[in-house]
Design an enzyme around this catalytic site. Structure first.
Site, PDB file in Angstrom:
ATOM      1  N   LYS A  90      10.964  39.064  31.522  1.00  0.00           N
ATOM      2  CA  LYS A  90      10.199  37.736  31.505  1.00  0.00           C
ATOM      3  C   LYS A  90       9.245  38.333  32.675  1.00  0.00           C
ATOM      4  O   LYS A  90       9.137  38.884  33.607  1.00  0.00           O
ATOM      5  CB  LYS A  90      11.184  36.755  32.397  1.00  0.00           C
ATOM      6  N   LYS A 126       6.127  42.337  31.677  1.00  0.00           N
ATOM      7  CA  LYS A 126       4.503  42.053  31.792  1.00  0.00           C
ATOM      8  C   LYS A 126       3.730  42.539  30.562  1.00  0.00           C
ATOM      9  O   LYS A 126       4.062  43.841  30.207  1.00  0.00           O
ATOM     10  CB  LYS A 126       3.952  42.652  33.122  1.00  0.00           C
ATOM     11  N   GLY A 165       2.054  32.907  30.835  1.00  0.00           N
ATOM     12  CA  GLY A 165       0.550  33.151  31.065  1.00  0.00           C
ATOM     13  C   GLY A 165       0.295  33.952  32.223  1.00  0.00           C
ATOM     14  O   GLY A 165       1.384  34.276  33.194  1.00  0.00           O
ATOM     15  N   ASP A 166      -0.922  34.400  32.660  1.00  0.00           N
ATOM     16  CA  ASP A 166      -1.408  35.070  33.711  1.00  0.00           C
ATOM     17  C   ASP A 166      -2.703  35.009  33.526  1.00  0.00           C
ATOM     18  O   ASP A 166      -3.351  33.962  32.988  1.00  0.00           O
ATOM     19  CB  ASP A 166      -0.964  36.588  33.832  1.00  0.00           C
ATOM     20  N   THR A 209       2.907  27.667  40.207  1.00  0.00           N
ATOM     21  CA  THR A 209       2.741  28.745  41.159  1.00  0.00           C
ATOM     22  C   THR A 209       2.070  28.060  42.454  1.00  0.00           C
ATOM     23  O   THR A 209       2.263  28.741  43.701  1.00  0.00           O
ATOM     24  CB  THR A 209       2.054  29.565  40.366  1.00  0.00           C
TER      25      THR A 209
HETATM   26  P1  NDP Z   1      -6.746  32.379  36.092  1.00  0.00           P
HETATM   27  O1  NDP Z   1      -7.376  33.385  35.132  1.00  0.00           O
HETATM   28  O2  NDP Z   1      -6.365  31.174  35.992  1.00  0.00           O
HETATM   29  O3  NDP Z   1      -7.496  32.574  37.725  1.00  0.00           O
HETATM   30  C1  NDP Z   1      -7.933  33.823  38.136  1.00  0.00           C
HETATM   31  C2  NDP Z   1      -9.146  33.476  39.051  1.00  0.00           C
HETATM   32  O4  NDP Z   1      -9.237  34.499  39.793  1.00  0.00           O
HETATM   33  C3  NDP Z   1     -10.219  32.847  38.675  1.00  0.00           C
HETATM   34  O5  NDP Z   1     -11.303  32.335  39.483  1.00  0.00           O
HETATM   35  C4  NDP Z   1     -11.131  34.220  38.437  1.00  0.00           C
HETATM   36  O6  NDP Z   1     -12.338  34.020  38.305  1.00  0.00           O
HETATM   37  C5  NDP Z   1     -10.688  35.071  39.694  1.00  0.00           C
HETATM   38  N1  NDP Z   1     -10.672  36.486  39.370  1.00  0.00           N
HETATM   39  C6  NDP Z   1      -9.891  37.071  38.429  1.00  0.00           C
HETATM   40  N2  NDP Z   1     -10.136  38.212  38.402  1.00  0.00           N
HETATM   41  C7  NDP Z   1     -11.025  38.391  39.345  1.00  0.00           C
HETATM   42  C8  NDP Z   1     -11.577  39.615  39.979  1.00  0.00           C
HETATM   43  N3  NDP Z   1     -11.348  41.086  39.582  1.00  0.00           N
HETATM   44  N4  NDP Z   1     -12.568  39.544  41.146  1.00  0.00           N
HETATM   45  C9  NDP Z   1     -12.706  38.598  41.720  1.00  0.00           C
HETATM   46  N5  NDP Z   1     -12.266  37.181  41.102  1.00  0.00           N
HETATM   47  C10 NDP Z   1     -11.257  37.418  40.043  1.00  0.00           C
HETATM   48  O7  NDP Z   1      -5.299  33.325  36.656  1.00  0.00           O
HETATM   49  P2  NDP Z   1      -4.276  32.727  37.544  1.00  0.00           P
HETATM   50  O8  NDP Z   1      -4.375  31.703  38.503  1.00  0.00           O
HETATM   51  O9  NDP Z   1      -3.068  32.453  36.726  1.00  0.00           O
HETATM   52  O10 NDP Z   1      -3.725  34.075  38.318  1.00  0.00           O
HETATM   53  C11 NDP Z   1      -4.178  34.560  39.798  1.00  0.00           C
HETATM   54  C12 NDP Z   1      -3.453  35.426  40.348  1.00  0.00           C
HETATM   55  O11 NDP Z   1      -2.136  34.879  40.341  1.00  0.00           O
HETATM   56  C13 NDP Z   1      -3.255  36.737  39.293  1.00  0.00           C
HETATM   57  O12 NDP Z   1      -2.841  37.804  40.330  1.00  0.00           O
HETATM   58  C14 NDP Z   1      -1.959  36.558  38.823  1.00  0.00           C
HETATM   59  O13 NDP Z   1      -1.074  37.567  38.187  1.00  0.00           O
HETATM   60  C15 NDP Z   1      -1.024  35.707  39.991  1.00  0.00           C
HETATM   61  N6  NDP Z   1      -0.128  34.737  39.221  1.00  0.00           N
HETATM   62  C16 NDP Z   1      -0.120  33.889  38.341  1.00  0.00           C
HETATM   63  C17 NDP Z   1       0.853  33.011  37.986  1.00  0.00           C
HETATM   64  C18 NDP Z   1       0.548  32.183  37.231  1.00  0.00           C
HETATM   65  O14 NDP Z   1       1.695  31.117  36.887  1.00  0.00           O
HETATM   66  N7  NDP Z   1      -0.327  31.839  36.620  1.00  0.00           N
HETATM   67  C19 NDP Z   1       2.277  33.283  38.660  1.00  0.00           C
HETATM   68  C20 NDP Z   1       2.206  34.238  39.467  1.00  0.00           C
HETATM   69  C21 NDP Z   1       1.174  35.088  39.922  1.00  0.00           C
HETATM   70  P3  NDP Z   1     -13.156  33.699  36.980  1.00  0.00           P
HETATM   71  O15 NDP Z   1     -12.897  31.853  37.214  1.00  0.00           O
HETATM   72  O16 NDP Z   1     -14.556  33.934  37.092  1.00  0.00           O
HETATM   73  O17 NDP Z   1     -12.441  34.014  35.904  1.00  0.00           O
END
Ligand code: NDP
Length: 443
Positions: A90, A126, A165-166, A209
């Site tokens: 998962k 993943k 999703g991620d 999350t």
């Molecule tokens: P989203 O794509 O919804 O959002 C990611 C955010 O971070 C966006 O604002 C994006 O900017 C910014 N971002 C992405 N890459 C970069 C980068 N290289 N440098 C600077 N800013 C960046 O993703 P999530 O919110 O779902 O995920 C965020 C983090 O949380 C990740 O590490 C993910 O693995 C982790 N996570 C997510 C879960 C979930 O349920 N979604 C669960 C557990 C962990 P922009 O808007 O410009 O794209």
């Protein structure tokens, strides 16, 4: 050389070109010294560390898709099935141009420990692709998702591997992926989580999350005689995790003054306007410059800088390695009390060490952001039962899971004399459960 050093040295030689993976393994193994030395013979005999640091399998495939101009594009797709000792694989799917094997290996490895902490029967995996969703039309996103699923469907299933999703994969992408899976297999089953509410999704999954991050932060603060009320919080990111972390933080009485995206960041001294942020990011899918244009007192800065703002609590919610040593120094100098990771591995090893040495309470992502996968597992349960729980029911279960994660961490800290090292506490609790299952099931 002890068992851990031995493993780390071999990995370093073999995977020198996979820095993120090595970073994640080092963080975990370094924190398990005591627990491993207690049972070193048993673990060596069962090659536990060798097995824990290598995936069950890595699947990679070509993803061809046509863009709106009729050009054929090629991306790489991956699914890494790391460990299924305690349940079906998962973990999320990430769509971002930086995706490569090292990043997915670190995420799948971490996911195994995170899923263990939830207390639910889910193993670690993943996947994703180096596809860039930004700037693509809905039709192009659909074309990519359909082609991606045409390969992926062979390797997943409700009792085998259940992706979610991620980064870059939200409700729209999960919808297209699910539609294609259904079309290919002619079966309606809970093979993906994060689905829309009209076709098997769970209430609160979208928020989970971010909400979970605040539930565990709240629990940890209370356990240290503190509270979220009237605290100033800096959040990075403006995606799924960040938005719902901000929502719950406000609900619990804190003020969030920053957020960021991949091009810049916002400082809003009056507190982030959540409805405006949702409109800019979730509806318009626009840059944060649009937020600053409308919100009078807010300031937009290009590049990075969220951690330079004075705050009580920092919640990194964007991506890996976004809080480095210099950022940690600024947070400490500004009197920050706690850092809780919403993203996966957002804090570098040096920054984590510095924060801990300076008595900043620190909860690692594998515990702090486990609310997303936990609620995904609740979605799987609802799909199996063929019923839907209410918003309140799911939220209550989520809160309990997050609080229990913190209790497990505290118990491990107590049992192994780890003080307030919640990184070691989380790794220890997660490790013991997975390893017990692995040993019980033989080689
Ligand atoms: P989203 O794509 O919804 O959002 C990611 C955010 O971070 C966006 O604002 C994006 O900017 C910014 N971002 C992405 N890459 C970069 C980068 N290289 N440098 C600077 N800013 C960046 O993703 P999530 O919110 O779902 O995920 C965020 C983090 O949380 C990740 O590490 C993910 O693995 C982790 N996570 C997510 C879960 C979930 O349920 N979604 C669960 C557990 C962990 P922009 O808007 O410009 O794209």
């Amino acid at each position: 050389m002890n068992y851990i050093e031995d493993i780390l040295e071999k990995l370093q030689t073999k995977y020198a070109n996979e820095p993120e993976f090595l970073q994640a393994v080092k963080e975990v193994l370094a924190s398990l010294k005591d627990v491993i030395s207690k049972n070193e013979e048993l673990y060596r005999k069962n090659a536990i560390l060798e097995r824990l640091v290598s995936p069950d399998r890595i699947i990679s495939f070509r993803v061809p898709w046509y863009d709106d101009c009729g050009n054929l594009n090629i991306n790489m797709g991956y699914r890494i099935q790391w460990n299924n000792a305690i349940g079906p694989y998962k973990g999320g799917l990430r769509l971002h141009p930086t995706v490569n094997q090292s990043i997915l290996k670190f995420l799948a490895f971490e996911q195994t420990f995170k899923n263990s902490l939830t207390g639910l029967p889910i193993g670690g995996g993943k996947g994703g692709s180096d596809f860039e969703p930004k700037g693509k039309s809905d039709r192009e996103i659909m074309a990519f998702c359909q082609s991606f699923m045409l390969e992926l469907y062979k390797y997943i299933g409700p009792n085998v591997d259940v992706p979610a999703g991620d980064i870059g994969v939200g409700a729209r992408e999960i919808g297209y992926l699910y539609g294609q899976y259904k079309r290919i297999t002619n079966s309606y089953e809970g093979v993906l989580t994060g689905k829309g509410l009209t076709y098997g999704g769970s209430l609160i999954r979208k928020e989970a999350t971010g909400y979970g991050l605040l539930y565990i932060t709240d629990k940890m603060l209370k356990s240290n005689g503190l509270s979220l009320k009237d605290k100033t919080i800096c959040v990075s990111g403006a995606g799924n995790v960040a938005i719902y972390a901000i929502e719950k933080a406000i609900e619990l009485g804190a003020k969030v003054v920053t957020c960021s995206d991949s091009t810049g960041w916002i400082y809003d001294p009056d507190g982030i306007d959540l409805e405006l942020l949702k409109n800019v990011k979730e509806v318009k899918r626009a840059r944060l410059t649009e937020y600053a244009k409308i919100r009078e007192n807010s300031v937009y800065h290009e590049g990075k800088g969220v951690w330079s703002v004075k705050c009580d609590i920092a919640l990194p919610c964007a991506t890996q390695n976004e809080l480095l040593l210099d950022d940690a120094k600024m947070l400490v100098a500004n009197g920050c009390l706690a850092v809780c990771e919403g993203a996966n591995m957002p804090t570098s090893l040096e920054a984590t060490k510095y924060l801990q040495e300076n008595n900043v309470l620190f909860i690692p992502g594998k515990a702090a952001n486990a609310g997303g996968v936990a609620t995904s597992a609740l979605e799987m349960s609802q799909n199996s039962l063929r019923l839907s729980w209410t918003k309140e029911e799911v939220d209550e279960r989520l809160k309990t899971i997050m609080e229990n994660i913190f209790i497990q961490i505290e118990n491990a800290c107590q049992e192994y004399n780890l003080g307030k090292n919640y990184v070691s506490g989380a790794n220890t609790a997660a490790f013991l459960k997975v390893v017990d299952a692995m040993i019980s099931q033989g080689v």
